[in-house]
Design a protein around this motif. Structure first.
Motif, PDB file in Angstrom:
ATOM      1  N   LEU A  66     -71.945 -12.971  51.631  1.00 53.84           N
ATOM      2  CA  LEU A  66     -72.129 -11.538  51.352  1.00 53.84           C
ATOM      3  C   LEU A  66     -71.354 -11.118  50.098  1.00 53.84           C
ATOM      4  O   LEU A  66     -71.853 -10.338  49.280  1.00 53.84           O
ATOM      5  N   ILE A  67     -70.127 -11.631  49.967  1.00 56.01           N
ATOM      6  CA  ILE A  67     -69.319 -11.330  48.770  1.00 56.01           C
ATOM      7  C   ILE A  67     -70.044 -11.815  47.519  1.00 56.01           C
ATOM      8  O   ILE A  67     -70.153 -11.096  46.529  1.00 56.01           O
ATOM      9  N   ASN A  68     -70.551 -13.053  47.586  1.00 57.55           N
ATOM     10  CA  ASN A  68     -71.275 -13.604  46.439  1.00 57.55           C
ATOM     11  C   ASN A  68     -72.537 -12.795  46.145  1.00 57.55           C
ATOM     12  O   ASN A  68     -72.909 -12.597  44.988  1.00 57.55           O
ATOM     13  N   THR A  69     -73.201 -12.311  47.205  1.00 52.68           N
ATOM     14  CA  THR A  69     -74.417 -11.500  47.031  1.00 52.68           C
ATOM     15  C   THR A  69     -74.116 -10.250  46.216  1.00 52.68           C
ATOM     16  O   THR A  69     -74.852  -9.912  45.279  1.00 52.68           O
ATOM     17  N   GLN A  70     -73.025  -9.533  46.557  1.00 51.15           N
ATOM     18  CA  GLN A  70     -72.703  -8.317  45.808  1.00 51.15           C
ATOM     19  C   GLN A  70     -72.225  -8.635  44.397  1.00 51.15           C
ATOM     20  O   GLN A  70     -72.555  -7.904  43.450  1.00 51.15           O
ATOM     21  N   LEU A  71     -71.488  -9.727  44.237  1.00 54.98           N
ATOM     22  CA  LEU A  71     -71.083 -10.141  42.889  1.00 54.98           C
ATOM     23  C   LEU A  71     -72.308 -10.391  42.013  1.00 54.98           C
ATOM     24  O   LEU A  71     -72.357  -9.976  40.849  1.00 54.98           O
ATOM     25  N   GLU A  72     -73.318 -11.062  42.575  1.00 56.45           N
ATOM     26  CA  GLU A  72     -74.537 -11.342  41.824  1.00 56.45           C
ATOM     27  C   GLU A  72     -75.311 -10.064  41.501  1.00 56.45           C
ATOM     28  O   GLU A  72     -75.909  -9.944  40.435  1.00 56.45           O
ATOM     29  N   GLN A  73     -75.292  -9.104  42.433  1.00 53.31           N
ATOM     30  CA  GLN A  73     -75.932  -7.803  42.160  1.00 53.31           C
ATOM     31  C   GLN A  73     -75.311  -7.162  40.921  1.00 53.31           C
ATOM     32  O   GLN A  73     -76.017  -6.682  40.027  1.00 53.31           O
ATOM     33  N   ILE A  74     -73.981  -7.153  40.874  1.00 55.55           N
ATOM     34  CA  ILE A  74     -73.294  -6.511  39.749  1.00 55.55           C
ATOM     35  C   ILE A  74     -73.477  -7.336  38.471  1.00 55.55           C
ATOM     36  O   ILE A  74     -73.720  -6.772  37.395  1.00 55.55           O
ATOM     37  N   ARG A  75     -73.391  -8.666  38.591  1.00 61.93           N
ATOM     38  CA  ARG A  75     -73.563  -9.501  37.391  1.00 61.93           C
ATOM     39  C   ARG A  75     -74.943  -9.301  36.771  1.00 61.93           C
ATOM     40  O   ARG A  75     -75.066  -9.122  35.558  1.00 61.93           O
ATOM     41  N   THR A  76     -75.976  -9.308  37.618  1.00 63.56           N
ATOM     42  CA  THR A  76     -77.341  -9.237  37.083  1.00 63.56           C
ATOM     43  C   THR A  76     -77.775  -7.816  36.733  1.00 63.56           C
ATOM     44  O   THR A  76     -78.548  -7.612  35.801  1.00 63.56           O
TER      45      THR A  76
END
Length: 599
Positions: free
Chosen positions: A446-456
């Motif tokens: 889940l943490i990685n999911t939100q990080l990817e949302q912000i990165r992309t």
């Protein structure tokens, strides 16, 4: 209901899982009667041509135009939604085609309105508003039109520009035809060693593969193919930018960027500040690259390693009813009224939930002033489907508030604001899931999911926005750009954005050539500003509670009653400052801390 394994026919889906379109029209006969009425009433608009300088005539035209527009909207919503339920149903396809064709005619019938308003001497419309107090409601709408006057040409020139619009759009159409229809990619081998066809659609699957050879092969095959057409694609993109620049100069704007932002009263500083703020905080993205490299156990990290998850997607089976409960728990910070509207949407059948044969893919929120804000889903019992439910209901509740609180002319919010409410819901959901997840592996996912949302959505889209700014400025100045120039600009941006730990593979230099949004000039930055505004709202709501919720609801209720920057500022989010993007980077850093603690 269990996840749909074998797709059912539309009639096999239980009524409780389908939206209630009968609240728009109970029968096709009723729709047909209104369609005939629309065609008849629309002709009356022509009677006002040449009379709009008189206050009473202007008011009468605006009232009639609203009645006709609302009827047309209602007819379109019914036809399009029924068609999307089952695209193989020829009856509803015919209705959709019928209203779609007529809407073009309707635009032509009322096309005299804006040019006529702009043709009058200064002060004419203001005088009409003074003489007829009822026109005060339309004051902001009319002011927005009058703002275009310095950039409006003679009727002959306007007609000329309109007549060449197809030619000006040709580069985008050529790009679409080349990349969607004519471009083919080499076959690659999947994780099981089987030869598979690589397409633009399947690329997203292979670039996330746990097998590094698969994602490297997909990356090189895709961009290697684009590289073969680099000169054609460079000519296509630069021609599109030249066309945009030509129209901006013809309309007497200082530059291309200003011509895109000024109609919505967005200062150029908002665009520039977004780029500047990301570049000041680019070390956060460099840190993300370092952590990802370590979590993936790589000696060196390449561009094709960027999308692979740091942990496998956890298997889930979340029934729709359970998904609703999860979303409602996540949205509790928005207060009882918001949750009641959410429940109303579920109970009153705003949503078409499951897949069926012929149903349109994807998800959306759509409706009009006189219908419910309907939601199309293709729910498949996965965590991503729960997020989609939260996202689309964010749009629908935004629409619900706007239509309830605003007159018809101001009920539609602008693109700049459109993704804010949906993203607020998504952010609240992922925050809630991270905070309440006890399984360490799922929490890491889940943490990685939100990080990817912000990165992309923030870092990547701002890099795109910076590429657009550089290329448009050069073409505004008359500098030619070749494929070599475009690749060089894009390469340097990647070096700066991803930092020294990332190997900037030469293939990524061609990524500019496959981004369709570059043909919709200065569009992509709105993804980043929308996400950042949403994140700022969430931060404030979680910290301050009811006070911030009321401000946020004020944003939802505002529709298009003011310029987007003002609407957001009144709700406590000032996009003219760097704070919203800084808030998002703060959240990115918090998530990086959580991720680093797992090392």
């Amino acid at each position: 209901m269990n996840a749909v394994k074998d797709l059912k026919n539309r009639e096999e889906i239980s009524k409780q899982y389908k939206w209630d379109i009968s609240k728009v029209y109970t029968s096709i006969e009723q729709w047909e009667a209104d369609f005939e009425l629309l065609k008849k009433e629309a002709l009356k608009l022509k009677e006002y041509k040449g009379k709009l300088n008189e206050g009473k005539e202007l008011l009468a035209f605006l009232k009639l135009d609203e009645e006709i527009s609302r009827l047309a909207d209602k007819l379109a919503v019914y036809a399009f939604l029924r068609s999307d339920e089952d695209t193989t149903n020829t009856i509803f396809q015919a209705l959709k085609n019928k209203i779609e064709s007529y809407l073009a005619e309707l635009m032509a019938v009322s096309s005299f309105f804006v040019p006529e308003i702009l043709s009058y001497d200064e002060g004419t419309i203001e005088k009409a508003i003074q003489e007829v107090p009822e026109l005060n409601m339309y004051k902001f709408m009319l002011e927005k039109i009058l703002k275009k006057k310095p950039h409006t040409l003679s009727s002959e020139m306007e007609e000329l520009l309109a007549s060449v619009s197809d030619c000006l759009n040709a580069p985008g159409n050529i790009f679409g035809m080349l990349t969607n229809a004519d471009l083919t990619f080499p076959n690659i081998r999947d994780e099981e060693g089987k030869e598979v066809v690589l397409t633009e659609g399947s690329y997203s699957k292979y670039i996330k593969s746990k097998d590094r050879k698969v994602r490297e092969d997909a990356f090189k095959a895709l961009f290697g193919t684009y590289e073969k057409y680099k000169n054609t694609l460079a000519t296509s993109l630069t021609s599109s930018i030249k066309n945009f620049s030509f129209v901006a100069k013809t309309r007497k704007y200082n530059n291309s960027l200003k011509s895109s932002l000024e109609p919505n009263d967005i200062p150029e500083s908002v665009y520039d500040s977004a780029i500047e703020t990301i570049n000041k905080n680019i070390e956060s993205l460099h840190r993300y690259v370092r952590i990802k490299k370590k979590l993936l156990g790589l000696n060196e990290i390449h561009m094709y390693d960027l999308y692979v998850p740091v942990i496998d997607t956890p298997k889930t089976n979340i029934e729709f009813e359970e998904g609703v409960k999860i979303v409602k728990n996540a949205l509790k910070p928005l207060g009882e009224e918001y949750l009641e509207i959410f429940s109303e949407g579920i109970d009153n059948k705003w949503i078409d939930i499951y897949q069926n044969k012929g149903k349109r893919s994807g998800a959306y929120s759509w409706g009009c002033y006189d219908t419910m804000p309907y939601v199309l889903l293709n729910y498949n019992n996965e965590l991503n489907d729960v997020s989609t439910l939260a996202h689309e209901m964010g749009h629908s509740i935004h629409s619900y508030y706007s239509r309830r609180e605003q007159p018809y002319i101001y009920a539609q919010y602008t693109l700049f604001c459109a993704e804010v409410a949906s993203t607020v819901n998504e952010c609240l959901l992922i925050n809630y899931l991270i905070e309440n997840e006890k399984d360490e592996r799922k929490r890491l996912y889940l943490i990685n999911t939100q990080l990817e949302q912000i990165r992309t959505t923030v870092f990547r889209q701002i890099m795109f926005a910076e590429f657009e700014k550089i290329t448009h400025e050069k073409i505004d100045k008359g500098e030619p750009l070749t494929s070599k120039d475009l690749c060089s600009i894009y390469h340097e941006l990647n070096i700066r954005y991803f930092g020294k730990d990332m190997i900037i593979d030469k293939e990524i230099d061609m990524e500019w050539s496959r981004i369709p949004h570059f043909y919709s000039d200065f569009y992509v930055y709105q993804y980043a500003t929308g996400y950042s505004a949403a994140n700022s709202f969430v931060k404030s709501i979680l910290a301050l509670g009811d006070k911030s919720v009321e401000k946020y609801k004020g944003f939802l209720k505002s529709g298009g009653s003011d310029y987007p920057i003002n609407i957001l500022k009144n709700a406590g989010v000032d996009m003219a400052t760097s704070k919203p993007i800084e808030d998002t980077i703060d959240r990115f850093n918090e998530l990086l801390d959580m991720l680093e603690n797992t090392l």
